[in-house]
Design a protein around this motif. Structure first.
Motif, PDB file in Angstrom:
ATOM      1  N   ARG A 175       7.846  12.957  -4.054  1.00 59.21           N
ATOM      2  CA  ARG A 175       6.385  13.138  -4.027  1.00 59.21           C
ATOM      3  C   ARG A 175       6.007  14.545  -3.524  1.00 59.21           C
ATOM      4  N   ALA A 176       6.779  15.057  -2.592  1.00 56.50           N
ATOM      5  CA  ALA A 176       6.446  16.363  -1.997  1.00 56.50           C
ATOM      6  C   ALA A 176       6.826  17.530  -2.902  1.00 56.50           C
ATOM      7  N   VAL A 181      11.610   8.774  -1.598  1.00 50.43           N
ATOM      8  CA  VAL A 181      10.316   8.775  -2.282  1.00 50.43           C
ATOM      9  C   VAL A 181       9.498   9.979  -1.835  1.00 50.43           C
ATOM     10  N   LEU A 182       9.553  10.257  -0.551  1.00 51.41           N
ATOM     11  CA  LEU A 182       8.779  11.378  -0.006  1.00 51.41           C
ATOM     12  C   LEU A 182       9.277  12.716  -0.533  1.00 51.41           C
ATOM     13  N   PRO A 222       2.034  15.155  -0.271  1.00 52.67           N
ATOM     14  CA  PRO A 222       1.433  13.868  -0.623  1.00 52.67           C
ATOM     15  C   PRO A 222       2.476  12.779  -0.434  1.00 52.67           C
ATOM     16  N   THR A 223       2.103  11.728   0.282  1.00 51.99           N
ATOM     17  CA  THR A 223       3.096  10.676   0.554  1.00 51.99           C
ATOM     18  C   THR A 223       2.917   9.466  -0.368  1.00 51.99           C
ATOM     19  N   GLY A 224       1.706   9.247  -0.842  1.00 47.76           N
ATOM     20  CA  GLY A 224       1.469   8.044  -1.647  1.00 47.76           C
ATOM     21  C   GLY A 224       1.657   6.756  -0.865  1.00 47.76           C
ATOM     22  N   ALA A 248      -1.277  10.346  -3.380  1.00 50.91           N
ATOM     23  CA  ALA A 248      -0.094  10.760  -4.121  1.00 50.91           C
ATOM     24  C   ALA A 248      -0.233  12.158  -4.718  1.00 50.91           C
ATOM     25  N   GLY A 296       0.814  -1.220   0.000  1.00 54.72           N
ATOM     26  CA  GLY A 296       0.000   0.000   0.000  1.00 54.72           C
ATOM     27  C   GLY A 296       0.843   1.263   0.000  1.00 54.72           C
ATOM     28  N   MET A 297       2.140   1.140  -0.307  1.00 55.28           N
ATOM     29  CA  MET A 297       3.050   2.285  -0.220  1.00 55.28           C
ATOM     30  C   MET A 297       3.491   2.803  -1.587  1.00 55.28           C
ATOM     31  N   GLY A 298       2.851   2.343  -2.649  1.00 55.62           N
ATOM     32  CA  GLY A 298       3.210   2.829  -3.974  1.00 55.62           C
ATOM     33  C   GLY A 298       4.676   2.577  -4.283  1.00 55.62           C
ATOM     34  N   GLU A 299       5.311   3.584  -4.871  1.00 61.77           N
ATOM     35  CA  GLU A 299       6.699   3.422  -5.317  1.00 61.77           C
ATOM     36  C   GLU A 299       7.669   3.208  -4.161  1.00 61.77           C
TER      37      GLU A 299
END
Lengths: 155, 155, 155, 155
Positions: free
Chosen positions: B94-95, B90-91, C81-83, C67, A83-86
């Motif tokens: 995404r941010a 990743v964050l 957005p953390t996705g 996301a 559920g954490m995507g990439e």
């Protein structure tokens, strides 16, 4: 020691039948060696590798980007939906002792970067070129020979 | 619309004074444009960029790999400890609405891969070469011009 | 010291107007104290608190499960957005120096558990009862007094 | 269908010998039923359950908070280091079809909240009381009977 050796296979979720065959061959060899196959659980290279490993009696772990198990390809025995995507790319790399990159796109590039950053060996088969640190090989058999070399002294 | 525009600056935690200056200039321009600077919160390129933005009145967000705020560089106003290690890469991506890659090592390579994978524009300044999809520029000013071009029509 | 103090407000994404008012009052006080409001960025308690803080000139951070930035409520100035889905609950807690729990469902319960696990003070306003470690109060004003008490000696 | 059924066992990393025995019994039954045991990979309840499952021929997955495999207890066959700290709690819950909570502290509370939030059945054995949604039982055997009831129609 009960802990198993985990070989990560990374590559795109869609690929040509030629690349699929290469992934399948790598997976077969992983299974025959009784190593665990770790992958992102989806199609393409991930599916080819999982199929090969599964058909040779191996355990196949799929760390999925989505939240549901059923998104895993049919050859994943242990589906782990994150559920954490990439961000699951990080998990694929961390869960692997050694990573084999087969062809691949941007997701694979991110996994190569992460693996090299955290010091995991990366074996490359027709993947992103000219990245210092990747151990480039030409065939599935050579990839497995390199895995064996890395494992020597660790098992 | 109260939401701010976030410019990610990615690069290594250690760098030469020359690279630090380039990051600092980019940060200055980000601050002068009243955009938010997003980075990984540590030293090197991240610190240079945060310093420049902070000295020009900007908000600087540091998404830290560790679990404690105090690991952030002194120019981070909003320290966000993630405790997630490399998964914070990743964050950072995404941010950010747009990412500027300055020089960098494997961590930066992973962030470039992730950004391109999820469709964020990546502007490159002396970073990993020959990656299709990176919008390569030569100077901080050119980087900011490219940011402005991407934002046109979005603001 | 440029680093700001972060007050997390946790609670359900849907709530009664009464609970919304309480969250709003807490947010107002957070803004008036020039602390940063950290929340999950969605509706209900998160929106009430963000609205109050925003209207009082405060910075409001929304760590979103999705996301995309646009899922944030209109009072979030810094949408992150953390996705990562529910894993963003961990980030909300880590990003906060002190957590105020207002009413709430299972997501809030998970955040309370995480905050107490990693040693962050948790102030409770009409939230899950009988959990040892929660500092229960009756009003927004009392919650802020407790925040002040925790911060004393830290600022 | 090659995908296995995953039973999560959650509980504290340190526990009394009595609680350890209960976890061990649960693990034995999980193994005898040829389900996969999913846990956080550390000591206490996690170790008791993994031991029981492993000794009965089962696969035991340990989703570790740290970045290194060797932090797993000796009965984890598939050690998955996440390097994500407490965020691995989310992964334990997501990776499980059904969760059994045994005693436990704040970490367990966070996992209970997450599991109920995302709609996974939670069976409680001497764990946090008075939480609506937990299916409380008295013995390991009853826990397994409840698992079987949840699985009926799914296999």
């Amino acid at each position: 020691m009960v802990k198993k050796i985990h070989i990560g296979v990374i590559g795109a979720g869609e690929c040509s039948t030629e690349i699929y065959s290469i992934a399948y061959e790598v997976g077969c060899l992983v299974g025959q060696n009784e190593w665990v196959l770790v992958c992102g659980g989806l199609g393409g290279v991930m599916e080819g590798a999982a199929k090969g490993c599964f058909e040779n009696g191996g355990i196949t772990v799929g760390l999925l980007p989505g939240a549901e198990k059923h998104s895993a390809n049919p050859f994943v025995t242990l589906a782990i939906p994150t559920g954490m995507g990439e961000a699951r790319n990080v998990l694929v790399v961390r869960a692997s002792d050694i990573v084999i990159a087969i062809a691949g796109g941007y997701g694979t590039l991110s996994e190569i970067g992460l693996a090299l950053k955290i010091g995991k060996p990366v074996i490359g088969l027709g993947t992103w070129q000219n990245i210092e640190g990747i151990d480039y090989v030409e065939t599935p058999q050579q990839a497995i020979e390199r895995v064996r070399a890395y494992l020597k002294g660790k098992e």
